[in-house]
Design a protein around this motif. Sequence first.
Motif, short mmCIF file in Angstrom:
data_model
loop_
_atom_site.label_atom_id
_atom_site.label_comp_id
_atom_site.label_asym_id
_atom_site.label_seq_id
_atom_site.Cartn_x
_atom_site.Cartn_y
_atom_site.Cartn_z
N TYR A 1 -3.71 -5.00 -6.25
CA TYR A 1 -4.67 -5.33 -5.19
C TYR A 1 -5.62 -6.38 -5.77
O TYR A 1 -6.78 -6.12 -6.07
CB TYR A 1 -5.50 -4.12 -4.77
CG TYR A 1 -4.82 -3.00 -4.04
CD1 TYR A 1 -3.44 -2.82 -4.06
CD2 TYR A 1 -5.58 -2.08 -3.32
CE1 TYR A 1 -2.85 -1.75 -3.40
CE2 TYR A 1 -5.01 -1.02 -2.66
CZ TYR A 1 -3.64 -0.85 -2.70
OH TYR A 1 -3.07 0.21 -2.05
N SER B 1 -3.24 5.02 5.55
CA SER B 1 -2.08 5.54 4.83
C SER B 1 -2.14 7.06 4.72
O SER B 1 -1.14 7.76 4.92
CB SER B 1 -1.99 4.91 3.44
OG SER B 1 -0.92 5.45 2.69
N ALA C 1 -9.27 -2.77 1.78
CA ALA C 1 -8.41 -1.82 1.06
C ALA C 1 -8.75 -0.37 1.40
O ALA C 1 -7.85 0.47 1.54
CB ALA C 1 -8.53 -2.05 -0.44
N VAL D 1 0.87 -1.18 0.00
CA VAL D 1 0.00 0.00 0.00
C VAL D 1 0.90 1.23 0.00
O VAL D 1 1.67 1.44 0.94
CB VAL D 1 -0.92 0.02 1.24
CG1 VAL D 1 -1.75 1.30 1.27
CG2 VAL D 1 -1.82 -1.21 1.24
N ASP E 1 -0.97 5.17 -4.53
CA ASP E 1 -2.22 4.46 -4.80
C ASP E 1 -3.43 5.35 -4.53
O ASP E 1 -4.35 5.45 -5.35
CB ASP E 1 -2.32 3.19 -3.94
CG ASP E 1 -1.19 2.20 -4.19
OD1 ASP E 1 -0.55 2.29 -5.25
OD2 ASP E 1 -0.94 1.35 -3.32
N TRP E 2 -3.43 5.99 -3.34
CA TRP E 2 -4.60 6.83 -3.04
C TRP E 2 -4.53 8.19 -3.74
O TRP E 2 -5.57 8.81 -3.99
CB TRP E 2 -4.83 6.98 -1.54
CG TRP E 2 -3.69 7.41 -0.67
CD1 TRP E 2 -2.89 6.61 0.09
CD2 TRP E 2 -3.25 8.76 -0.42
NE1 TRP E 2 -1.97 7.35 0.79
CE2 TRP E 2 -2.18 8.69 0.50
CE3 TRP E 2 -3.66 10.01 -0.87
CZ2 TRP E 2 -1.51 9.82 0.97
CZ3 TRP E 2 -3.00 11.14 -0.40
CH2 TRP E 2 -1.94 11.03 0.50
N GLY F 1 -3.00 -0.34 -7.22
CA GLY F 1 -1.78 -0.95 -6.70
C GLY F 1 -0.71 -1.19 -7.75
O GLY F 1 -1.02 -1.47 -8.92
N ALA G 1 -7.18 0.55 4.59
CA ALA G 1 -5.73 0.71 4.41
C ALA G 1 -5.41 2.08 3.85
O ALA G 1 -4.44 2.73 4.25
CB ALA G 1 -5.20 -0.38 3.48
N HIS G 2 -6.24 2.57 2.90
CA HIS G 2 -6.02 3.90 2.34
C HIS G 2 -6.27 4.99 3.38
O HIS G 2 -5.54 5.98 3.44
CB HIS G 2 -6.93 4.11 1.12
CG HIS G 2 -6.38 3.51 -0.13
ND1 HIS G 2 -6.68 3.97 -1.39
CD2 HIS G 2 -5.53 2.47 -0.33
CE1 HIS G 2 -6.04 3.26 -2.31
NE2 HIS G 2 -5.34 2.33 -1.67
#
Length: 297
Positions: free
Chosen positions: A95, A284, A277, A39, A43-44, A64, A280-281
């Motif tokens: 991902y 992050s 996911a 991650v 990605d974001w 990803g 996770a973002h």
Amino acid sequence: MRKVSFAEFGGPDVLQLVDAEEPHAGPGQVRIAVRAAGVNPVDWRIREGQILGAHPIELPSGVGVDASGVVDEVGEGVEGVEVGDRVFGEGSSTYAESAVLSDWARMPEGLTFEEAAGYPSVVETALRVIREVGVRSGQTLLVSGASGGVGSAVLQIAHDRGIVVIGTAGAANQDYLRGLGALATTYGQGWVERVQQLGRVDAALDLAGSGVIRELVELTGDPQKVISIADPGAPALGVRFSGVAGSVPEALAEAVDLISRGKLRIPIEKSYTLAEAAAAHVDSQAGHTRGRRVLIV
């Protein structure tokens, strides 16, 4: 197979776990059964639609770039790797339960899939910014936002090259930075003075985008001695923004060497499932990471 996808730009809630057709390895590529995916902030940023110039995509899009897994399909013209090999590297839409890699290396002995997924982009970025900022053995490098994945790699790579490193991070991560060979101090009010007490600064990296560019220029005395990977507004102050990747194969080879010699180890702060996911973002984007975050497939 299942993969994480988004059909519109926006917040973490646009991420959906969907059923999709399996990808196939094209010429010069391999496909892996993904075991873990890294991650990364990129990605974001892509999910939000921030940096599409360097990463053009078509919607709906997967998410990803980093992954580790087992090779199960080898593309035309690929040599030196076989079905069944354990590899880590960079590709697209990682991902997912299955993904295609464009750059890869065999995983070093003793490294888990979870750990391996956290290295590719992080090490490439760390090597790139150290090179671009021009710091040499015997000089001192200041790293703002030093406890995350890229910071953890920068600290260890710089230390291995004989570079003195000063790292800034939250109070809870001071011992972590010292354990990676850095002189550590906290950010927040008075942080410039605290850095100055630790010694002269020859070059500086902004890894967190926390609005410190002016202070980094002040500490180094030259905007050309500062690189940012997190503040797109840095060029307005004469500071280079580094957002285009260099040689991923070279970075993976150096990562394997450093890991094998015991000179690089990036801890996993937290693991998530594909269905998590979005969480996770969120984590992050909140920052304050110690090491890496990964998805377990």
